[in-house]
Every structure is written in structure tokens, then in C-alpha cells.
Design a protein around this motif. Structure first.
Motif, PDB file in Angstrom:
ATOM      1  N   ASN A 164      36.373  25.915  34.827  1.00 42.26           N
ATOM      2  CA  ASN A 164      35.027  25.432  34.483  1.00 42.26           C
ATOM      3  C   ASN A 164      34.929  23.914  34.419  1.00 42.26           C
ATOM      4  OD1 ASN A 164      33.991  27.994  34.359  1.00 42.26           O
ATOM      5  ND2 ASN A 164      34.002  28.140  32.135  1.00 42.26           N
ATOM      6  N   VAL A 165      36.051  23.244  34.178  1.00 42.57           N
ATOM      7  CA  VAL A 165      36.031  21.779  34.121  1.00 42.57           C
ATOM      8  C   VAL A 165      36.669  21.168  35.367  1.00 42.57           C
ATOM      9  CG1 VAL A 165      35.981  21.705  31.603  1.00 42.57           C
ATOM     10  CG2 VAL A 165      38.196  21.704  32.776  1.00 42.57           C
ATOM     11  N   GLY A 166      36.784  21.976  36.426  1.00 39.02           N
ATOM     12  CA  GLY A 166      37.292  21.474  37.699  1.00 39.02           C
ATOM     13  C   GLY A 166      38.780  21.215  37.716  1.00 39.02           C
ATOM     14  N   ALA A 167      39.523  21.847  36.799  1.00 36.38           N
ATOM     15  CA  ALA A 167      40.970  21.621  36.726  1.00 36.38           C
ATOM     16  C   ALA A 167      41.731  22.739  37.434  1.00 36.38           C
ATOM     17  CB  ALA A 167      41.402  21.531  35.261  1.00 36.38           C
ATOM     18  N   LYS A 168      43.011  22.498  37.637  1.00 39.06           N
ATOM     19  CA  LYS A 168      43.868  23.492  38.274  1.00 39.06           C
ATOM     20  C   LYS A 168      44.502  24.382  37.203  1.00 39.06           C
ATOM     21  CE  LYS A 168      44.893  20.515  42.218  1.00 39.06           C
ATOM     22  NZ  LYS A 168      44.058  21.286  43.150  1.00 39.06           N
ATOM     23  N   THR A 169      44.805  25.611  37.575  1.00 43.19           N
ATOM     24  CA  THR A 169      45.443  26.552  36.669  1.00 43.19           C
ATOM     25  C   THR A 169      46.373  27.444  37.480  1.00 43.19           C
ATOM     26  OG1 THR A 169      45.052  28.280  34.999  1.00 43.19           O
ATOM     27  CG2 THR A 169      43.534  28.206  36.849  1.00 43.19           C
ATOM     28  N   LEU A 182      43.930  45.566  38.880  1.00 44.79           N
ATOM     29  CA  LEU A 182      42.778  44.886  38.285  1.00 44.79           C
ATOM     30  C   LEU A 182      41.805  44.364  39.354  1.00 44.79           C
ATOM     31  CD1 LEU A 182      43.881  42.721  35.198  1.00 44.79           C
ATOM     32  CD2 LEU A 182      42.448  44.745  35.242  1.00 44.79           C
ATOM     33  N   PRO A 183      41.187  45.242  40.119  1.00 43.38           N
ATOM     34  CA  PRO A 183      40.271  44.793  41.173  1.00 43.38           C
ATOM     35  C   PRO A 183      39.100  43.974  40.629  1.00 43.38           C
ATOM     36  CG  PRO A 183      40.064  47.165  40.801  1.00 43.38           C
ATOM     37  CD  PRO A 183      41.278  46.723  40.069  1.00 43.38           C
ATOM     38  N   GLU A 184      38.712  44.223  39.373  1.00 48.14           N
ATOM     39  CA  GLU A 184      37.593  43.457  38.801  1.00 48.14           C
ATOM     40  C   GLU A 184      37.932  41.978  38.608  1.00 48.14           C
ATOM     41  OE1 GLU A 184      39.469  45.686  35.209  1.00 48.14           O
ATOM     42  OE2 GLU A 184      39.341  45.855  37.400  1.00 48.14           O
ATOM     43  N   ASN A 185      39.224  41.655  38.622  1.00 50.62           N
ATOM     44  CA  ASN A 185      39.636  40.252  38.470  1.00 50.62           C
ATOM     45  C   ASN A 185      39.941  39.578  39.808  1.00 50.62           C
ATOM     46  OD1 ASN A 185      39.356  40.088  35.727  1.00 50.62           O
ATOM     47  ND2 ASN A 185      41.470  39.485  35.318  1.00 50.62           N
ATOM     48  N   GLU A 186      39.679  40.274  40.905  1.00 50.06           N
ATOM     49  CA  GLU A 186      39.960  39.700  42.214  1.00 50.06           C
ATOM     50  C   GLU A 186      39.200  38.394  42.458  1.00 50.06           C
ATOM     51  OE1 GLU A 186      41.473  38.847  45.849  1.00 50.06           O
ATOM     52  OE2 GLU A 186      42.224  40.259  44.355  1.00 50.06           O
ATOM     53  N   PRO A 187      37.903  38.296  42.100  1.00 49.36           N
ATOM     54  CA  PRO A 187      37.203  37.013  42.290  1.00 49.36           C
ATOM     55  C   PRO A 187      37.869  35.868  41.518  1.00 49.36           C
ATOM     56  CG  PRO A 187      35.622  38.769  41.910  1.00 49.36           C
ATOM     57  CD  PRO A 187      36.975  39.351  41.633  1.00 49.36           C
ATOM     58  N   LEU A 188      38.339  36.155  40.301  1.00 44.51           N
ATOM     59  CA  LEU A 188      39.028  35.129  39.514  1.00 44.51           C
ATOM     60  C   LEU A 188      40.331  34.722  40.189  1.00 44.51           C
ATOM     61  CD1 LEU A 188      39.407  33.398  36.975  1.00 44.51           C
ATOM     62  CD2 LEU A 188      40.419  35.405  35.854  1.00 44.51           C
ATOM     63  N   ARG A 189      41.070  35.692  40.695  1.00 45.47           N
ATOM     64  CA  ARG A 189      42.331  35.368  41.366  1.00 45.47           C
ATOM     65  C   ARG A 189      42.095  34.506  42.606  1.00 45.47           C
ATOM     66  NH1 ARG A 189      43.598  40.827  39.826  1.00 45.47           N
ATOM     67  NH2 ARG A 189      43.064  41.630  41.889  1.00 45.47           N
ATOM     68  N   ARG A 190      41.012  34.786  43.326  1.00 47.91           N
ATOM     69  CA  ARG A 190      40.695  33.946  44.498  1.00 47.91           C
ATOM     70  C   ARG A 190      40.420  32.507  44.085  1.00 47.91           C
ATOM     71  NH1 ARG A 190      37.643  38.469  46.422  1.00 47.91           N
ATOM     72  NH2 ARG A 190      35.722  37.482  45.681  1.00 47.91           N
ATOM     73  N   GLU A 191      39.684  32.351  42.986  1.00 44.36           N
ATOM     74  CA  GLU A 191      39.380  31.004  42.487  1.00 44.36           C
ATOM     75  C   GLU A 191      40.655  30.283  42.061  1.00 44.36           C
ATOM     76  OE1 GLU A 191      36.410  29.020  42.011  1.00 44.36           O
ATOM     77  OE2 GLU A 191      36.004  30.388  43.663  1.00 44.36           O
ATOM     78  N   ILE A 192      41.543  31.015  41.395  1.00 49.69           N
ATOM     79  CA  ILE A 192      42.806  30.401  40.956  1.00 49.69           C
ATOM     80  C   ILE A 192      43.628  29.958  42.163  1.00 49.69           C
ATOM     81  CG2 ILE A 192      44.995  30.824  39.774  1.00 49.69           C
ATOM     82  CD1 ILE A 192      43.459  32.817  37.967  1.00 49.69           C
ATOM     83  N   ALA A 193      43.702  30.790  43.194  1.00 47.40           N
ATOM     84  CA  ALA A 193      44.462  30.432  44.403  1.00 47.40           C
ATOM     85  C   ALA A 193      43.862  29.209  45.080  1.00 47.40           C
ATOM     86  CB  ALA A 193      44.490  31.612  45.369  1.00 47.40           C
ATOM     87  N   HIS A 194      42.536  29.080  44.997  1.00 48.73           N
ATOM     88  CA  HIS A 194      41.850  27.956  45.635  1.00 48.73           C
ATOM     89  C   HIS A 194      41.979  26.674  44.812  1.00 48.73           C
ATOM     90  CE1 HIS A 194      39.077  26.036  48.370  1.00 48.73           C
ATOM     91  NE2 HIS A 194      38.260  25.721  47.376  1.00 48.73           N
TER      92      HIS A 194
END
Length: 396
Positions: A164-169, A182-194
Motif C-alpha cells: 500500500n505504500v509502494g514498498a517491496k515485500t 489458497l486460490p483466493e490469495n492469488e492476486p496478492l501473490r501476483r502483486e508480491i511477485a511484481h
């Protein structure tokens, strides 16, 4: 032939378990190609392997490793091994370091950074989620990298706060890429990879077996300088992460919780046993700011690093006291926010002036010390109060 192939072969042959002396393998053989061609006699005299492990090294061919490497190339999964420049240096301190890491994203985001793990309940409370998200955002703004396991609850909140603050995780998974965990967390995992990295030591398509996760937790703590626990019961898997962190000599932090809630029993016991209480990001960052000034945003933690002469600090305190008295005259308190707990609301309502001492607030609310600290943590992390010198608190 790429040396990565031999590391994958070694992992396939030996498996992923605490019985594999991976640090000794790296130290003795240097790289996996030398291990592969060393042969049975060298494996025996090294003193590293059991007879069963030697038999597995003898019987495991390169075929399965070649298939894994080919699949990783096809799906753009990076293979990171101990002889790579971007293998996380913190992991070399582990006796059971992973021989192979499969990565989506960029592990370089951990270079020259203070990494902090944040773990806790999967079925977290709304307040716990808000605290995790806010604390993660604050740590990330200061230059720290937040690491967690991409599970539901506190894990997801920790990653989201950083994003949310534009940082890496960084998320460490307990399964291979290409599974439906956990298919419901797939969008979050994509964001983390990006915007950071997804990491696992399990080859592609390895299912999320229950026994994977406790051993996976050593990587979460191993990548981190310290581990923060938010909402954990006595049997929480988060406490296994804490155990790994203790074995690894890393710092332990915990956010105080309601003593009447079973969800906080594990967390509160950590505090009783010596974990450092966390009321804001400063409580974590002050442990590292002086030792690693180039890794953190010093301006944002300047209040912790007071190096001015006493005369200068005294003059500043006089000015602050004068400003506080003037502010008290003009103080008009807004209505209590709707998104706080009942105990936090009691404290909010107890403020009769902008700045008050903790002792006075305890007297007015008649809360126990633990309940008071838990509610104050909630208000502080959510940004409704600010701690000042002398156990004073300011209503924002």
C-alpha cells in the motif's frame, strides 16, 4: 551444464528436511557439481551423510532435475542456489539452509536491507489485521522489508501494508509454484511477485503438505533480523517461527493483546518470557538504526537516536511544554472513531486534554495494565494517539 542442475539434483536426492546438513555440504564441496562427481568414497569420508543419504545420492539420476529446470525455464521461475550472488546472505547462517530457492520476482530487494518477519493468526481479528497492515506500512516507509508467508490473516495484512505504500515485500511459501493452494490469495501473490519476491524451496507443483509449513518457517525467520508476532494462540504455527528465530539468534517482538482472548495467549506469553513489546515501528527499528544507519531512513527514526547535548534537549523540552500548554487551551476533542475496540474507546473518551499521562488515563478508565497497554497499542498503531516523553500521550 549449469551448476543449478546439480543443486536441484542434490535437493531431489536428499529431500527437504532438518536431517540434511546443507551448511556442511556447501562448506565442504563448494558447489553441487563437485558433490555430484565426488562419488561414494568422498561422500563417506566427508562425514556429512548417513548411509541412507549416500544410497539416495547413488540412485538419483539427473533426469528429474532436468525436468524441473526445464519447467522453471518455461514458466520463468528463477532458480537461486548457494553459489549465486543473489542468494540471501542471511541464510548462510542457518545450519539447514535451503540448497535451492525457486523465485518469482527479485530477491535483490533484500540486499542491504533490514528485513523483518511479521507472523500471526490466520483467523485474525479485524483489529489485528489493521494493526498488522499499519505497522507493516510504517516499517516499510522507513526502509525495512517485511517478510511473511502469504497466508490469510496477519500474513496477508503484513504484505498488503507494505504494498500500500509502494514498498517491496517477500513471501515464503510452503508449496511449489503451480499448485492451487489458497486460490483466493492469488492476486496478492501476483502483486508480491511484481513488487518484491515470492520464494519457496519446494520444486514446482509440490503440494501444500501440512509438514511443509513448520520447516518453511525457518526461512521466514532466517531471512529476517527479527520476528514480530501479532495475535497467536498457544498452539499457533507462528510460535514455531519464533522457535526458529530463537535458534538462529534473531530478535523477537510481540504486539500485546487482550489477556481474556485465547487468540493472544501465545503472544502475551512471549512478552512474559522476554520478547520486546511493540507499540509502533520505532520499537522495532531502534534495535537496528544505530548499527545499520545506511539501511534505514534515519530522518523517520530520529526521535529514537537522540545524540544532542543535554542543554539542547532541555531547551527543546521547554519549548515543547510551552507549546503543549498553549495547545491544551485550544483543545477540542473530536468524536471517538468507529473502528476501535471498546477498551480503546474508553481511553479515547478519557482524554480531557490533548496530552495526558498514562497513569492518569489508567486511573480514569480503571483498566488493568495489560488491557490498557493492548488498547493503547491499538490506538497508537491506527494513528489516533502519539507517544511522547515521560509516558505522556498525545491525542491526534
Amino acid at each position: 551444464m549449469s551448476n543449478k542442475l546439480y543443486w536441484v539434483w542434490a535437493q531431489n536426492a536428499l529431500g527437504i528436511s532438518a536431517s540434511v546438513k546443507s551448511d556442511e555440504i556447501v562448506s565442504y564441496f563448494g558447489n553441487a557439481e563437485k558433490l555430484y562427481y565426488a562419488g561414494e568414497y568422498e561422500w563417506k569420508i566427508s562425514g556429512i551423510f548417513t548411509n541412507g543419504q549416500i544410497n539416495k545420492l547413488k540412485s538419483t539420476s539427473l533426469d528429474s532435475a532436468e525436468k524441473i529446470v526445464a519447467e522453471c525455464e518455461k514458466y520463468k521461475i528463477k532458480i537461486v542456489t548457494p553459489d549465486d550472488d543473489n542468494y540471501p546472505s542471511m541464510l548462510f547462517k542457518l545450519p539447514n539452509l535451503p540448497l535451492v530457492l525457486y523465485v518469482r520476482g527479485d530477491l535483490d530487494c533484500l540486499k542491504n536491507k533490514i528485513a523483518v518477519a511479521m507472523v500471526g493468526a490466520r483467523e485474525a481479528s479485524d483489529i489485528g489485521v489493521r494493526i498488522a497492515r499499519s505497522l507493516s506500512a510504517s516499517l516499510s516507509r522507513s526502509g525495512a522489508v517485511v517478510i511473511s508467508g502469504a497466508a490469510k490473516g496477519i500474513d496477508s495484512a503484513a504484505h498488503t501494508g507494505a504494498l500500500n505504500v509502494g514498498a517491496k515485500t517477500v513471501a515464503v511459501l510452503g508449496c511449489g509454484f503451480g499448485t492451487d493452494y489458497l486460490p483466493e490469495n492469488e492476486p496478492l501473490r501476483r502483486e508480491i511477485a511484481h513488487h518484491g519476491a515470492l520464494v519457496t524451496e519446494y520444486p514446482p507443483r509440490t503440494p501444500a503438505f501440512g509438514h511443509n509449513f513448520p520447516f518453511r518457517n525457518r526461512i521466514i525467520s532466517g531471512l529476517s533480523y527479527g520476528t514480530i508476532v501479532i495475535e497467536a494462540n498457544e498452539r499457533s504455527g507462528s510460535l514455531r517461527t519464533v522457535n526458529h528465530a530463537i535458534e538462529q539468534g534473531r530478535d523477537i517482538f510481540a504486539v500485546p493483546g487482550d489477556i481474556t482472548s485465547s487468540m493472544n495467549m501465545g503472544t502475551n506469553k512471549l512478552l512474559r518470557d522476554g520478547a520486546k513489546p511493540v507499540f509502533n515501528a520505532m520499537d522495532v527499528l531502534e534495535e537496528y538504526a544505530e548499527r545499520y544507519p545506511d539501511m534505514l531512513d534515519i530522518d523517520k527514526i530520529e526521535s529514537v537516536l537522540t545524540t544532542e547535548p543535554e542543554t539542547v534537549r532541555t531547551e527543546k523540552r521547554k519549548k515543547e511544554e510551552k507549546a503543549e500548554k498553549q495547545a491544551a487551551k485550544n483543545f477540542v476533542k473530536s468524536a471517538a472513531p468507529n473502528n476501535i475496540s471498546e477498551k480503546a474507546r474508553m481511553i479515547f473518551d478519557a482524554f480531557s486534554e490533548e496530552t495526558m499521562q498514562a497513569e492518569e488515563l489508567i486511573l480514569r478508565t480503571k483498566l488493568s495494565t495489560v488491557d490498557f497497554l493492548s488498547a493503547m497499542t491499538e490506538l497508537e498503531i491506527l494513528g489516533y494517539i502519539e507517544p511522547l516523553a515521560g509516558k505522556n500521550y498525545k491525542l491526534k
